[in-house]
Design a protein around this motif. Sequence first.
Motif, short mmCIF file in Angstrom:
data_model
loop_
_atom_site.label_atom_id
_atom_site.label_comp_id
_atom_site.label_asym_id
_atom_site.label_seq_id
_atom_site.Cartn_x
_atom_site.Cartn_y
_atom_site.Cartn_z
N GLY A 140 -2.09 5.50 12.62
CA GLY A 140 -3.36 5.62 12.89
C GLY A 140 -3.87 6.47 14.09
O GLY A 140 -5.00 6.69 14.58
N THR A 141 -2.98 7.27 14.63
CA THR A 141 -2.91 7.93 15.52
C THR A 141 -3.33 9.53 15.13
O THR A 141 -3.41 9.68 13.76
N ILE A 142 -3.93 10.34 16.20
CA ILE A 142 -4.27 11.73 15.52
C ILE A 142 -3.37 12.80 15.52
O ILE A 142 -2.89 12.80 16.99
N GLY A 143 -2.78 13.50 14.95
CA GLY A 143 -2.37 14.77 14.93
C GLY A 143 -3.20 15.85 14.74
O GLY A 143 -4.34 15.82 14.16
N TYR A 144 -2.57 17.17 14.61
CA TYR A 144 -3.43 18.37 14.13
C TYR A 144 -2.51 19.21 13.60
O TYR A 144 -1.18 19.20 13.36
N GLU A 145 -3.28 20.11 12.49
CA GLU A 145 -2.70 21.24 11.64
C GLU A 145 -3.44 22.61 12.04
O GLU A 145 -4.44 22.41 12.48
N TRP A 146 -2.74 23.42 11.54
CA TRP A 146 -3.10 24.81 11.63
C TRP A 146 -4.07 25.41 10.55
O TRP A 146 -4.62 26.43 10.89
N PHE A 147 -3.65 25.00 9.44
CA PHE A 147 -4.79 25.45 8.20
C PHE A 147 -4.88 24.77 6.90
O PHE A 147 -4.96 25.17 5.99
N LEU A 148 -5.56 23.52 7.09
CA LEU A 148 -6.02 22.66 6.34
C LEU A 148 -4.97 22.59 4.98
O LEU A 148 -5.41 22.85 3.96
N TYR A 149 -3.74 22.25 5.51
CA TYR A 149 -2.55 22.08 4.49
C TYR A 149 -2.95 21.11 3.66
O TYR A 149 -3.07 19.73 3.73
N ASP A 150 -2.72 21.36 1.88
CA ASP A 150 -2.84 20.46 1.08
C ASP A 150 -1.50 19.85 1.03
O ASP A 150 -0.56 20.11 0.43
N ILE A 151 -1.52 18.36 1.56
CA ILE A 151 -0.46 17.56 1.62
C ILE A 151 0.14 17.18 0.54
O ILE A 151 1.34 16.58 0.42
N SER A 152 -0.74 17.20 -0.58
CA SER A 152 -0.23 16.54 -1.99
C SER A 152 0.63 17.27 -2.68
O SER A 152 1.70 16.80 -3.39
N SER A 153 0.86 18.64 -2.27
CA SER A 153 2.07 19.49 -2.70
C SER A 153 2.89 19.71 -1.33
O SER A 153 2.48 20.63 -0.47
N TYR A 154 3.94 18.93 -1.03
CA TYR A 154 4.43 18.90 0.32
C TYR A 154 5.29 20.05 0.93
O TYR A 154 4.94 20.44 1.86
N ILE A 155 5.93 21.04 -0.05
CA ILE A 155 6.51 22.08 0.18
C ILE A 155 5.84 23.20 -0.30
O ILE A 155 5.66 23.41 -1.19
N MET A 156 5.49 24.10 0.84
CA MET A 156 5.06 25.38 0.78
C MET A 156 5.75 26.24 -0.25
O MET A 156 7.07 26.21 -0.12
N LEU A 157 5.20 27.14 -1.01
CA LEU A 157 5.90 28.16 -1.87
C LEU A 157 6.09 27.37 -3.09
O LEU A 157 6.96 28.31 -4.03
N GLU A 158 6.30 26.19 -3.34
CA GLU A 158 6.34 25.62 -4.65
C GLU A 158 5.21 25.60 -5.53
O GLU A 158 4.96 25.22 -6.67
N ARG A 159 3.93 26.19 -4.86
CA ARG A 159 2.77 26.42 -5.49
C ARG A 159 2.12 27.66 -4.67
O ARG A 159 2.50 27.92 -3.54
N PRO A 160 1.27 28.36 -5.32
CA PRO A 160 0.51 29.21 -4.67
C PRO A 160 -0.36 28.47 -3.50
O PRO A 160 -0.86 27.43 -3.91
N ALA A 161 -0.43 29.15 -2.40
CA ALA A 161 -1.37 28.60 -1.24
C ALA A 161 -2.92 28.52 -1.80
O ALA A 161 -3.27 29.65 -2.60
N SER A 162 -3.75 28.02 -1.50
CA SER A 162 -5.16 27.85 -2.05
C SER A 162 -5.94 29.04 -1.14
O SER A 162 -5.39 29.50 -0.08
N GLU A 163 -7.00 29.17 -1.62
CA GLU A 163 -8.02 30.27 -0.88
C GLU A 163 -8.42 29.67 0.39
O GLU A 163 -8.13 30.21 1.41
N LEU A 164 -8.56 28.19 0.49
CA LEU A 164 -8.90 27.59 1.62
C LEU A 164 -7.64 27.71 2.69
O LEU A 164 -8.16 27.85 3.79
#
Length: 300
Positions: A140-164
């Motif tokens: 319930g607390t607030i954290g922050y992120e750097w680039f609107l990461y799509d958390i549904s795919s947890y590991i970067m590079l397992e899919r192409p990054a979206s345009e957003l």
Amino acid sequence: MLSSVYGGQILQIYHNETITKHHGKHKRIIMAAINKQNMVVHFKLITLILCLNAVYSFVYAQNDTTSYSTVIWNKIEAISPTIVTLPNSFDSTKSHTLVIGLHGFSSTAEYFQSFSKPFTDAGFIFATPEAPYSYLRNDGTIGYEWFLYDISSYIMLERPASELEISAMRVTTEKQMDKVIEDLKAHYNIGEVYFAGMSQGGIITYLSGIHHHDKINGMIIFGSVVDEDWLGTDDIQDGKGVRTLIIQGEKDTAVPFKYAEAARDLLINNGYEVTYKTFDGGHIVPQHLLPFVIDWINQK
């Protein structure tokens, strides 16, 4: 429900007809009454059906309208904080090495300040900017992120990054990090500049080291990755003069070992001076290795 009500009325009419068929002259009067009652019932049923159809049509229309809604993202100027810790030996007349620490996904600038003491004890200024996008954590607390990461795919590079995601990476790297460096230099007497990023903050560290290569002396990466597709118009070889230290946990499941090694090899193949160190641990900033990091910074 409607068929049950209508069926019940049919049975009632049939029952009345059976009762009255031997009552002679009263039959027409009773049948007239029954027919009148039947018309009233039918009228009520038709009215109810029309009302239900109107309600259904309205709800469907509302849902149909909602299905065509969309989200438009706007690039705007915003004000964001950077927390700065000065060393006890701070002297405004002398230059100090600046370390800009970038927290990981859903973390905070305040939390990343918990790593400041070894750096300030070494005489460095330790600054932690806040990532621009808020994220509601499970507690319930607030954290922050750097680039609107799509958390549904947890590991970067397992899919192409979206345009957003890539667009947000570029805004954070080119706009926010440029302003962070500029403002810190305006407030303090700064010598060398190092970025130190964890996980998602490590991605922005990689991208900043390349984009702001003329303003940064080195980058320190904890458990992170990089891909040439995220560079925008930058050339990866632009940053080969920026010293790079990569520290990777051998048990990291958020950034598997192979991706950290791929980032190392990508930089080395493009002429970077890379120091690569592993430790027996997971997706963390290994505090026991911070003295090693400081020694690495002090190497000239």
